[in-house]
Design an enzyme around this catalytic site. Structure first.
Site, PDB file in Angstrom:
ATOM      1  N   HIS A  77      -1.733 -23.790 -38.640  1.00 27.74           N
ATOM      2  CA  HIS A  77      -0.946 -23.923 -37.615  1.00 27.74           C
ATOM      3  C   HIS A  77       0.494 -22.975 -38.245  1.00 27.74           C
ATOM      4  O   HIS A  77       1.134 -22.705 -37.356  1.00 27.74           O
ATOM      5  CB  HIS A  77      -0.536 -25.011 -37.036  1.00 27.74           C
ATOM      6  CG  HIS A  77       0.125 -25.038 -35.987  1.00 27.74           C
ATOM      7  ND1 HIS A  77      -0.233 -24.893 -34.852  1.00 27.74           N
ATOM      8  CD2 HIS A  77       1.379 -25.934 -35.772  1.00 27.74           C
ATOM      9  CE1 HIS A  77       0.790 -25.096 -33.772  1.00 27.74           C
ATOM     10  NE2 HIS A  77       1.791 -25.772 -34.515  1.00 27.74           N
ATOM     11  N   ASP A 120       2.990 -21.685 -31.975  1.00 27.43           N
ATOM     12  CA  ASP A 120       3.268 -22.996 -31.595  1.00 27.43           C
ATOM     13  C   ASP A 120       4.103 -22.629 -30.227  1.00 27.43           C
ATOM     14  O   ASP A 120       3.795 -21.666 -29.325  1.00 27.43           O
ATOM     15  CB  ASP A 120       4.035 -23.945 -32.496  1.00 27.43           C
ATOM     16  CG  ASP A 120       4.081 -25.377 -31.878  1.00 27.43           C
ATOM     17  OD1 ASP A 120       3.172 -25.970 -32.020  1.00 27.43           O
ATOM     18  OD2 ASP A 120       5.221 -25.808 -31.294  1.00 27.43           O
ATOM     19  N   TYR A 146       7.963 -32.154 -22.115  1.00 27.98           N
ATOM     20  CA  TYR A 146       8.343 -32.960 -20.891  1.00 27.98           C
ATOM     21  C   TYR A 146       8.116 -31.582 -19.611  1.00 27.98           C
ATOM     22  O   TYR A 146       7.332 -31.938 -18.705  1.00 27.98           O
ATOM     23  CB  TYR A 146       9.677 -33.541 -21.083  1.00 27.98           C
ATOM     24  CG  TYR A 146       9.926 -34.407 -19.647  1.00 27.98           C
ATOM     25  CD1 TYR A 146       9.500 -35.644 -19.376  1.00 27.98           C
ATOM     26  CD2 TYR A 146      10.489 -33.616 -18.616  1.00 27.98           C
ATOM     27  CE1 TYR A 146       9.725 -36.340 -18.254  1.00 27.98           C
ATOM     28  CE2 TYR A 146      10.407 -34.473 -17.372  1.00 27.98           C
ATOM     29  CZ  TYR A 146      10.302 -35.743 -17.379  1.00 27.98           C
ATOM     30  OH  TYR A 146      10.483 -36.714 -16.176  1.00 27.98           O
TER      31      TYR A 146
END
Length: 385
Positions: free
Chosen positions: A363, A180, A309
């Site tokens: 994952h 990740d 972001y």
């Protein structure tokens, strides 16, 4: 001047645990939308049972003690207090290994894999494959967060953990492994700090394969991947857009409601793990709640959104067209969220030494399949020692 870390031991106040239980007891649940239970997000029935267990059955102190069984430290770096585990290897010449988690993960992901990496002989492996593991809480995550601190994108995270390894711990060269965002930071280290990296190993290909326009005259394998990418983009990226555009707004609800926080996170544990629809068959309920509880107790969920972001507003793992030339290993787990073909990866990673198709797992590889991932990491770095 040498930066000195301070020993750290996690201890959540009894009053904070009582407050969590009180809030859970007063949860207001939405109605269940008609149709399949998980079709529109987290199933109400499942979350009711999970929050009941979280309130009345879950033993936070046991999970806290499991984390505290490992040596932990904090050190002032890049304007924050960075938390990390530092576990010495049991072997003749342990290689330093930086182990990096992602979202919605934490250092709780690593409690089962760390002993397999630091003491392989204990699990039937070769002591010569031992690592000394450094596992930080990523800046802005869990125990590397305090209210009001600066926010970090991937490049800044990479610089921070590189300073930890070299400036604080004194490792001239080391390996790195991540999934990740940890895979993104690991890849960035291979780009920006290549002179200090022995090699990098990842189990999510974040630096390659995300741009469909890069596939000219795609092969059959690439066409299959592009179809998967299109489905992922259409159906599975809503969380990225809200976390990447309005992270502050979302943080209000998830910082105030533990049930809301659990709903947001557990849906990802279920969707992204190799669980066949039963999340607890892949990730234990207690370890899942330990991770969610850490986000709750630290209040770090809002700052954990920041890499999303930053990415949507121009922060890239590496500049377009640039490549990563350090030796690279990749483990492709079958239920990973995206699995770019090697042809796409090779455009960015120019020295792929190992590309392994794993038999099971998703994952959250370190949580789901710690033995498989540890074996794979040892096999990759064995050739680089």
């Amino acid at each position: 001047m040498t930066i000195k870390p301070s020993p750290f031991r996690l201890r959540i106040e009894d009053a904070d645990i009582a407050d969590l239980r009180d809030r859970l007891a007063r949860t207001r649940f939405p109605d269940q939308a008609p149709g399949d239970a998980w079709a529109y997000g987290t199933d109400v029935g499942y979350l009711r049972k999970l929050t009941e267990y979280w309130r009345d059955g879950f033993d936070w102190r046991a999970e806290e003690a499991a984390l505290n069984a490992f040596p932990q430290f904090r050190v002032p770096l890049e304007g924050i207090d960075l938390h990390y585990l530092h576990v010495k290897g049991v072997g003749p010449d342990p290689m330093p290994l930086l182990l990096l988690h992602g979202w919605p993960g934490s250092v709780f992901e690593f409690l089962d894999i760390i002993p397999r990496l630091t003491d392989p002989a204990r699990f039937g492996g070769d002591a010569r494959d031992a690592f000394t593991v450094v596992a930080p809480s990523l800046p802005g995550y869990g125990l590397s967060f305090s209210p009001g601190q600066r926010r970090f994108g991937v490049p800044e995270m990479a610089d921070c953990v590189a300073a930890l390894m070299h400036d604080v711990l004194g490792y001239a060269r080391y390996g790195a492994q991540g999934g990740d965002w940890g895979a993104a930071v690991t890849s960035r280290l291979g780009y920006a700090h290549a002179d200090r990296l022995i090699g990098i190993h990842i189990n999510l290909m974040m630096a390659a394969g995300r741009d469909a326009s890069a596939f000219a005259n795609p092969t059959e394998e690439e066409r299959r991947y592009l179809s998967e990418l299109a489905h992922w983009t259409r159906e599975e990226t809503g969380y990225q857009w809200i976390q990447g555009t309005r992270p502050q707004t979302l943080a209000f609800g998830l910082t105030d409601s533990p049930a809301g926080l659990a709903a947001w996170i557990v849906e990802k544990f279920r969707a992204w793990s190799d669980c066949g629809g039963d999340v607890e068959s892949a990730i234990s309920r207690d370890r899942m709640l330990a991770d969610i509880s850490l986000y709750w107790f630290t209040g770090a969920i809002g700052s954990s959104f920041w890499p999303y972001y930053a990415r949507l507003h121009g922060s890239a793992i590496l500049p377009p067209g640039d490549t990563i030339s350090v030796p690279t290993g990749y483990a492709q787990f079958p239920r990973e969220i995206l699995k770019p073909p090697r042809t796409a990866a090779a455009r960015v990673f120019t020295d792929i030494r190992r590309w392994s198709i794993m038999p099971r797992g998703g994952h959250f590889a370190a949580l789901e399949q710690p033995a498989l991932l540890a074996d794979e990491v040892r096999a990759f770095f064995r050739e680089l020692r």
